[in-house]
Design an enzyme around this catalytic site. Structure first.
Site, PDB file in Angstrom:
ATOM      1  N   ASP A   1       0.821  -1.208   0.037  1.00 14.51           N
ATOM      2  CA  ASP A   1      -0.078   0.008  -0.157  1.00 14.51           C
ATOM      3  C   ASP A   1       0.923   1.081  -0.102  1.00 14.51           C
ATOM      4  OD1 ASP A   1      -1.892  -1.755   0.462  1.00 14.51           O
ATOM      5  OD2 ASP A   1      -2.567  -1.316   2.345  1.00 14.51           O
TER       6      ASP A   1
ATOM      7  N   ASP B   1      -2.558   5.688  -2.647  1.00 15.12           N
ATOM      8  CA  ASP B   1      -1.872   4.483  -2.238  1.00 15.12           C
ATOM      9  C   ASP B   1      -1.295   3.857  -3.260  1.00 15.12           C
ATOM     10  OD1 ASP B   1      -2.844   5.251   0.402  1.00 15.12           O
ATOM     11  OD2 ASP B   1      -3.953   3.561   0.681  1.00 15.12           O
TER      12      ASP B   1
ATOM     13  N   HIS C   1      -7.355   0.052  -3.460  1.00 22.04           N
ATOM     14  CA  HIS C   1      -6.589  -0.956  -3.900  1.00 22.04           C
ATOM     15  C   HIS C   1      -6.976  -1.819  -5.048  1.00 22.04           C
ATOM     16  CE1 HIS C   1      -4.805  -0.099   0.531  1.00 22.04           C
ATOM     17  NE2 HIS C   1      -5.038   0.918  -0.301  1.00 22.04           N
TER      18      HIS C   1
ATOM     19  N   ASP D   1      -5.665  -4.599  -6.365  1.00 20.33           N
ATOM     20  CA  ASP D   1      -5.279  -6.100  -6.405  1.00 20.33           C
ATOM     21  C   ASP D   1      -6.138  -6.980  -5.735  1.00 20.33           C
ATOM     22  OD1 ASP D   1      -4.726  -5.119  -3.647  1.00 20.33           O
ATOM     23  OD2 ASP D   1      -2.636  -5.401  -3.617  1.00 20.33           O
TER      24      ASP D   1
ATOM     25  N   CYS E   1      -0.885  -7.920  -0.997  1.00 16.33           N
ATOM     26  CA  CYS E   1      -0.949  -6.364  -0.122  1.00 16.33           C
ATOM     27  C   CYS E   1       0.142  -6.807   0.984  1.00 16.33           C
ATOM     28  CB  CYS E   1      -2.382  -6.655   0.633  1.00 16.33           C
ATOM     29  SG  CYS E   1      -3.644  -6.492  -0.408  1.00 16.33           S
TER      30      CYS E   1
HETATM   31  N1  ABU Z   1      -6.459  -3.831   0.649  1.00 16.86           N
HETATM   32  C1  ABU Z   1      -7.223  -4.544  -0.492  1.00 16.86           C
HETATM   33  C2  ABU Z   1      -8.401  -4.577  -0.216  1.00 16.86           C
HETATM   34  C3  ABU Z   1      -9.395  -4.518  -1.372  1.00 16.86           C
HETATM   35  C4  ABU Z   1     -10.819  -5.069  -1.286  1.00 16.86           C
HETATM   36  O1  ABU Z   1     -11.259  -5.206  -0.102  1.00 16.86           O
HETATM   37  O2  ABU Z   1     -11.457  -5.495  -2.002  1.00 16.86           O
END
Ligand code: ABU
Length: 388
Positions: free
Chosen positions: A112, A198, A249, A251, A357
């Protein structure tokens, strides 16, 4: 172009991995409520009880560290060099001229905060107060790359104020219909007045960088990335997933695994038209199966979605690390020709993420390939190109 002997060298998410950082749960605290984040318990009553504050219990930290250490052992058995951050005291209240917050969070998710783009390490601005100083856990490591790799570039993105005025508080109160009505406007809890991003909203495809507009990355942040990266020869593509009403995020939404293949989230399609860059260049976008847990079944303190299932880590274009319970995804990866390494990781979920992550790759084999020769990219301005 990069020299293969560079200590810092990583151009995409899949080239053979040589060196990586894996987070640690030491000193972790519960994430505080703040203008950019409203943590909620995952309980049958919808999380109405107050979210705890202060340090996490030692046994929870121990369980997460065991799973993080398990990932380290797996990576080392594959010949990868692994580094760990040093967790500072996170429990004391934090005060800057613009805000205060009761405690910091944790240093489990370097993804992040830190990103390697070729021979450059960028420290992201971050978007939440409790994560403002998270870069400090990686400074010793960054200094060792800086001291030992003369070709390495180290960039610290401008720190935003994180003052009340940087946030849109009413975002948290919008009813579902309002979120639906606004789904194409990409306006979330962070306004556009300051540069905010981020690092985990970025996905790397060689010369092309894909950046998600989200609660944690605003258009000013993407503009800063363009102005910074285009003169270095990168093309920076904003992307949007309008059905994700709380995007944070990329990913767990859009995960490239090798040239020509991206895992996609069936509940979060790309904004219409944005898929064309991939399709016109012969890439396949493959929807992942439903995760093995529903959102309600995720660990009690976890603030991420069930789609942590697809937060996998590539060791190479043929080897992928996947959470051990995610059998349907493992079967898909197997069918797609990958060797899958299942590891237990659910005790890490409440620290902000899963396998992708919790890592930050600093060195992968490979160079700056152009995977998207067919494109109508328009740079911000013509200027000197460092990569040519
Ligand atoms: N830190 C990734 C969280 C992404 C999501 O909750 O879909």
């Amino acid at each position: 172009m990069s020299r293969p002997t560079n200590l810092v060298n990583s151009w995409n998410e899949w080239d053979p991995l040589r060196e990586i950082v894996v987070g640690v749960a030491d000193n972790a605290c519960f994430e505080p409520t703040e203008p950019g984040h409203r943590p909620q318990l995952r309980t049958p009553d919808g999380g109405s009880a107050p979210f705890p504050t202060g340090p996490k219990p030692a046994e929870m930290i121990e369980r997460a560290n065991e799973q993080l250490d398990g990932l380290v052992r797996l990576l080392e058995s594959q010949g990868v060099t692994v580094h760990r951050p040093v967790a500072p005291d996170l429990a004391s209240p934090l005060r800057t001229p613009d805000f205060q917050v009761e405690n910091q969070y944790c240093v489990v998710c370097p993804r992040d905060v830190m990103i390697t783009l070729g021979n450059e390490i960028i420290e992201a601005t971050m978007s939440r107060r409790a994560r403002y100083f998270e870069y400090q856990a990686y400074r010793k490591l960054v200094y060792s790359y800086w001291n030992n790799d003369p070709g390495m570039v180290w960039t610290v993105a401008p720190k935003p104020s994180m003052a009340d005025s940087m946030y849109r508080q009413e975002f948290w109160e919008w009813p579902l219909e309002e979120r639906h009505r606004r789904m194409h406007s990409s306006e979330f809890c962070v306004t556009q007045d300051e540069v905010v991003f981020d690092a985990a909203d970025i996905s790397r495809f060689g010369r092309d960088i894909v950046v998600q507009e989200s609660m944690t990355t605003n258009r000013s942040g993407i503009h800063w990335l363009k102005r910074h990266l285009e003169p270095r020869g990168f093309r920076v593509h904003p992307v949007h997933f309008p059905l994700d009403f709380f995007p944070s995020h990329i990913d767990c939404t859009f995960v490239p695994l090798r040239p020509g293949l991206v895992l996609t989230n069936p509940e979060r399609p790309l904004r219409e038209g944005e898929e064309q860059l991939f399709l016109r260049n012969g890439w396949e976008l493959v929807d992942v199966p439903q995760p093995t847990s529903t959102n309600d079944e995720m660990p009690k303190y976890c603030q991420s979605s069930k789609w942590l299932s697809m937060n996998v880590l590539s060791i190479s274009p043929t080897k992928v690390v996947c959470e051990e319970r995610e059998k349907p995804l493992q079967d898909l990866l197997d069918k797609l020709g990958f060797e899958v390494f299942p590891v237990p990781f659910r005790d890490v979920f409440e620290y902000g993420g899963s396998l992708h992550c919790a890592t930050w790759d600093v060195n992968r084999e490979g160079t700056a390939e152009d995977y998207f020769p067919v494109n109508d990219y328009r740079p911000l301005a013509e200027g000197p190109r460092i990569l040519g």
